[in-house]
Design an enzyme around this catalytic site. Structure first.
Site, PDB file in Angstrom:
ATOM      1  N   ASP A   1      -0.433  -7.420  -8.129  1.00  0.00           N
ATOM      2  CA  ASP A   1      -0.640  -6.129  -7.472  1.00  0.00           C
ATOM      3  C   ASP A   1      -1.696  -5.352  -8.244  1.00  0.00           C
ATOM      4  O   ASP A   1      -2.356  -5.891  -9.125  1.00  0.00           O
ATOM      5  CB  ASP A   1       0.672  -5.349  -7.384  1.00  0.00           C
TER       6      ASP A   1
ATOM      7  N   PRO B   1       3.445 -12.408  -8.740  1.00  0.00           N
ATOM      8  CA  PRO B   1       2.834 -11.449  -7.820  1.00  0.00           C
ATOM      9  C   PRO B   1       1.701 -10.684  -8.499  1.00  0.00           C
ATOM     10  O   PRO B   1       1.857 -10.213  -9.629  1.00  0.00           O
ATOM     11  CB  PRO B   1       3.982 -10.466  -7.504  1.00  0.00           C
TER      12      PRO B   1
ATOM     13  N   LYS C   1       0.980 -11.509  -2.121  1.00  0.00           N
ATOM     14  CA  LYS C   1       1.697 -10.672  -3.082  1.00  0.00           C
ATOM     15  C   LYS C   1       3.141 -10.454  -2.656  1.00  0.00           C
ATOM     16  O   LYS C   1       4.065 -10.575  -3.471  1.00  0.00           O
ATOM     17  CB  LYS C   1       0.957  -9.339  -3.247  1.00  0.00           C
TER      18      LYS C   1
ATOM     19  N   ASN D   1       0.824  -1.213   0.000  1.00  0.00           N
ATOM     20  CA  ASN D   1       0.000   0.000   0.000  1.00  0.00           C
ATOM     21  C   ASN D   1       0.862   1.268   0.000  1.00  0.00           C
ATOM     22  O   ASN D   1       0.641   2.192   0.766  1.00  0.00           O
ATOM     23  CB  ASN D   1      -0.929  -0.012   1.216  1.00  0.00           C
TER      24      ASN D   1
ATOM     25  N   ARG E   1       4.000  -0.361   9.050  1.00  0.00           N
ATOM     26  CA  ARG E   1       4.783  -1.526   8.629  1.00  0.00           C
ATOM     27  C   ARG E   1       5.976  -1.783   9.553  1.00  0.00           C
ATOM     28  O   ARG E   1       6.630  -2.806   9.437  1.00  0.00           O
ATOM     29  CB  ARG E   1       5.281  -1.317   7.207  1.00  0.00           C
TER      30      ARG E   1
ATOM     31  N   ARG F   1       8.368   6.548  -2.729  1.00  0.00           N
ATOM     32  CA  ARG F   1       8.360   6.591  -1.269  1.00  0.00           C
ATOM     33  C   ARG F   1       9.001   5.348  -0.672  1.00  0.00           C
ATOM     34  O   ARG F   1       9.672   5.413   0.368  1.00  0.00           O
ATOM     35  CB  ARG F   1       6.920   6.758  -0.760  1.00  0.00           C
TER      36      ARG F   1
END
Length: 304
Positions: A262, A260, A243, A146, A200, A151
């Site tokens: 996404d 994966p 994922k 997310n 996280r 970033r």
DNA sequence: GTCCAGGAACTCA
DNA sequence: TGAGTTCATGGA
């Protein structure tokens, strides 16, 4: 550039820039350094702004600072390294031990789609799946959830600066290795929060705890062929779902069949595979196909 | 202010 | 088992 022939298709020399760093030159085939380092699989390499090569990336992997440059698709130059490290580390890391041409032909020959696979493969063709360090890859993709790529890169730099071992680089700049599991465990959740990892932080801490305690064993994942078994081991870590596990298996363990899913792949599947995509058709290279589709969707088709 | 990002845990039916 | 909500954060 003084060139000394050494072994099969590999040469040594010095870099073209003013530092004249030792480098290893590798003859290859249709390799895109640009796409490989800019396709969202690794987060610690950046484009060198005014390079003396056609394209050049610099970054840290395996506790070493290297630059990877190229002027044309059939040769890459690994700067600030030697033949010993090339054979030990970079050959495998850069995917120079795999016949990617054969994989690409295999994927294009599958005709279960609307032609998108061939289109994507032609556009994303020179991408190599890097064989990154499992621990760093695990942490990187825990952070990725997310989150967006610029970033993610910032956060990983921040963690490395704060907790990683310094690396003295020939340009006078100090860079930092990605921290060990022990360093992240010792840092604690508060310090991890300070690197903008947000919610996280506790996931990273959990991963470090399980890794230090040998509750998750990277070697056994390495040796196991069955992807579901591998994913189940990784998913014992909080914050690791299907994922993230697939990304770690693909980019950190070189398991090229891991796929994966996404937001970008979901878009691609919706647009081009309305009848569903049978992954077994792409096996054992579904992960490579995934990377082609990811690149094509994210960089060509866009969000819309 | 709202939406989104290489998602996953949690809640509730 | 499945759908909806919440989680930090910064850029568009």
């Amino acid at each position: 550039m003084s060139i000394n022939y050494t072994v099969d298709k590999v040469y040594t020399g010095v870099s073209r820039d003013r530092l004249q760093l030792p480098c290893v030159i590798v003859e290859t085939e249709n390799y895109s350094v640009d796409k490989t380092f800019d396709c969202g699989q690794c987060f610690r390499f950046n484009k060198v702004p005014s390079s003396s090569y056609g394209i050049e990336y610099e970054g840290v992997a395996f506790g070493r600072y290297i630059r990877v440059a190229q002027d044309h698709p059939n040769e890459i130059i690994i700067i600030n390294t030697d033949l010993s490290d090339y054979e030990k580390i970079w050959k495998k890391y850069l995917g120079l031990d795999i016949d990617w041409g054969a994989i690409e032909r295999h994927l294009i020959s599958r005709r279960e789609d609307d032609g998108i696979m061939e289109k994507a493969a032609r556009l994303a063709g020179g991408i190599r799946i890097l064989r990154q360090e499992p621990w760093e890859t695990l942490c990187s993709f825990i952070i990725s959830q997310n989150n967006n790529i610029p970033r993610i890169k910032k956060i990983i730099e921040s963690i490395s600066e704060r907790l990683g071992t310094p690396i003295d680089c020939p340009d006078g700049i100090t860079r930092y290795a990605f921290p060990t599991d022990r360093a992240i465990l010792m840092a604690g959740i508060e310090t991890l929060m300070a690197t903008n990892t947000g919610y996280r932080a506790k996931y990273l801490y959990d991963a470090a705890r399980l890794s230090v305690d040998r509750k998750i064993d990277f070697l056994s994942i390495e040796k196991t062929d069955d992807l579901d078994t591998c994913a189940a081991i990784l998913r014992q870590i909080k914050g690791v779902g299907p994922k993230v596990a697939a990304c770690v298996l693909l980019f950190g363990f070189g398991k090229l069949d891991a796929f994966p899913v996404d937001v970008w792949i979901r878009r691609s599947l919706k647009r081009h595979f309305s009848g569903g995509l049978d992954l077994s058709v792409l096996s054992p290279y579904a992960g490579v196909a995934q990377q082609y589709l990811f690149y094509y969707t994210r960089y060509i088709e866009g969000r819309d």
